[in-house]
Motif scaffolding. Structure first.
Motif, mmCIF file in Angstrom:
data_model
loop_
_atom_site.group_PDB
_atom_site.id
_atom_site.type_symbol
_atom_site.label_atom_id
_atom_site.label_comp_id
_atom_site.label_asym_id
_atom_site.label_seq_id
_atom_site.Cartn_x
_atom_site.Cartn_y
_atom_site.Cartn_z
ATOM 1 N N SER A 11 70.755 53.981 40.015
ATOM 2 C CA SER A 11 69.349 53.996 39.610
ATOM 3 C C SER A 11 69.218 54.231 38.113
ATOM 4 O O SER A 11 69.838 55.133 37.555
ATOM 5 N N PRO A 12 68.394 53.416 37.449
ATOM 6 C CA PRO A 12 68.192 53.602 36.016
ATOM 7 C C PRO A 12 67.260 54.775 35.686
ATOM 8 O O PRO A 12 67.172 55.187 34.540
ATOM 9 N N THR A 13 66.609 55.318 36.706
ATOM 10 C CA THR A 13 65.580 56.324 36.402
ATOM 11 C C THR A 13 65.977 57.730 36.810
ATOM 12 O O THR A 13 65.287 58.686 36.481
ATOM 13 N N GLU B 26 70.569 50.419 45.161
ATOM 14 C CA GLU B 26 70.188 50.379 43.744
ATOM 15 C C GLU B 26 70.861 49.207 43.059
ATOM 16 O O GLU B 26 71.786 48.605 43.611
ATOM 17 N N THR C 29 65.098 53.999 43.283
ATOM 18 C CA THR C 29 64.176 52.915 42.950
ATOM 19 C C THR C 29 64.206 51.839 44.027
ATOM 20 O O THR C 29 63.280 51.060 44.155
#
Lengths: 186, 240
Positions: B222-224, B217, B228
């Motif tokens: 992970s930004p979500t 990442e 990702t």
């Protein structure tokens, strides 16, 4: 018969406690293993018990397989054979109403050679070639002993030969088999 | 009784595999197999030599009751059922292809080596995950006690990896299987030995998880909340 690689993969999934894989393993191998048990025990009810115990054993001890150096079917068959042989040696076992006869008559000296019976794999051909190099008596006692799990005494009785003679046929036959088969590996 | 002479050992191994070794001699031989790996090898060599003779036993379909009896006995033994992963990316078996055999066989080897260490106290049930890459090369292993006392910690061992850049981070994910989304266990680094604390309330899910995955990442993770980046290592959970 099921492919060894496919069986190994199923066994790996069994180690992960995948019961679907175990069901598939049973589906692919149980008829063969039941046949092995029947041939030794010569009674269906005993063979059912032994088959059941063997598969429970296989599920519980699947981790032992990675340390074994044999093909997966050989490992599974050995479990069934040992369980069946232990069953036969139980005290107070009642024999006498077997469902199947011994195949004593099936292996006379002039029968088609073992190579037609054992299959086409390299291992099967090696064993067939080496069995041919034994004397008829050595070959017959070894094949009968393996197929039916007969003791020296039982062999002597069925073949109507002295115990010492049968023991010698087996011992010398196995010796020559090993020498011949080790020679083929190299 | 230890069998010393090599020819005698091999002759006994042969007759054991053949089936003619019987009675007390057979039981004695079986007992000595337990502590004698060399003797076990002689036996398996003979079993392999004679194995083509199994072709002489005609296959016979066993009655259905045999399978039912087997199933009853193994279900009694363990209440633990593996959730069958069928749908969704994370449950998709294709996702695990390659990793499955490696994880399983490596974990079996681990299980065998662990079982040879005599525990000084009652052994714990452990979950072990051997995680491997696309080429099925093991890259890291993760293990944890299934019933931890105190904090729930997972142990991580990194065996090899590609070079990482400072703008990349490794995030570890628990993959429950089926339709469920992966759950982040947090960021790890490339240290050979690490420990990660896991919230206690996550432990039941960890103990039922299909497997673990590690994704690359951006720094910070992970930004979500879902992976990702590329999955570098993945493996299936094996209970020991």
């Amino acid at each position: 018969m099921a492919d060894n690689d496919a069986i190994t993969e199923l066994m790996a999934r069994c180690a992960l406690r995948d019961q679907r894989a175990f069901a598939e393993l049973y589906r692919q191998t149980s008829a063969k293993l039941y046949g092995v048990a029947i041939r030794i025990l010569r009674r269906q009810d005993w063979a059912e018990e032994v088959l059941q115990e063997s598969f429970v054993n296989i599920w519980n001890h699947i981790a032992d397989y990675s340390t074994s150096r044999s093909a997966p079917m050989t490992w599974m068959t050995a479990i069934v054979r040992n369980r069946a042989l232990d069953w036969l040696r139980r005290p107070n076992l009642e024999r006498g109403d077997e469902d199947y006869d011994l195949l004593v008559e099936a292996l006379p000296d002039d029968a088609p050679g073992p190579e037609t019976l054992l299959g086409n794999s390299r291992d099967a051909r090696a064993l067939a070639d080496c069995l041919k190099q034994l004397s008829g008596n050595q070959r017959q006692t070894i094949m009968l002993a393996y197929a039916h799990g007969l003791s020296h005494g039982e062999l002597a009785s069925h073949l109507k030969e002295p115990l010492g003679t049968v023991k010698t046929w087996i011992r010398r036959g196995l010796d020559r088999l090993r020498g011949c088969m080790d020679g083929k590996v190299n | 009784m230890k069998y010393q002479s090599e020819p005698l050992r091999d002759a006994l191994a042969a007759e054991y595999a053949l089936g003619t070794l019987q009675g007390s001699a057979r039981r004695r031989f079986e007992r000595s197999l337990k502590d004698d790996p060399e003797l076990r090898r002689l036996v398996t060599d003979w079993q392999s030599r004679l194995a083509p003779l199994d072709a002489l036993a005609a296959p016979v379909q066993p009655p259905a009751r045999v399978w039912n009896a087997i199933l009853d006995r193994i279900r009694l033994a363990s209440g633990h059922r593996v959730s069958p992963a069928r749908r969704g990316l994370w449950g998709n078996l294709a996702f695990w292809r390659g990793a499955a055999i490696v994880s399983a066989m490596a974990a079996i080897v681990l299980a065998v080596s662990l079982s040879t260490i005599t525990p000084t106290k009652r052994p714990q049930e452990m979950m072990v995950v051997v995680m491997s890459d696309e080429r099925s090369t093991p890259g890291m292993t993760v293990s944890w006690p299934m019933q931890p006392k105190g904090e729930a910690k997972i142990r991580i061992r990194v065996m090899g990896h590609e070079t990482m850049t400072p703008d990349q981070a490794w995030e570890l994910w628990m993959v429950p299987g089926g339709d469920q989304k992966p759950v982040s266990l947090g960021l790890i680094n490339t240290d050979v030995e690490q420990e990660l604390t896991v919230p206690r309330k996550l432990m039941p899910a960890m103990n039922e998880a299909w497997g673990l995955a590690m994704s690359v990442e951006p720094a910070g993770g992970s930004p979500t909340g879902l992976p990702t980046g590329r999955i570098m290592f993945k493996g299936q959970c094996v209970k020991l």
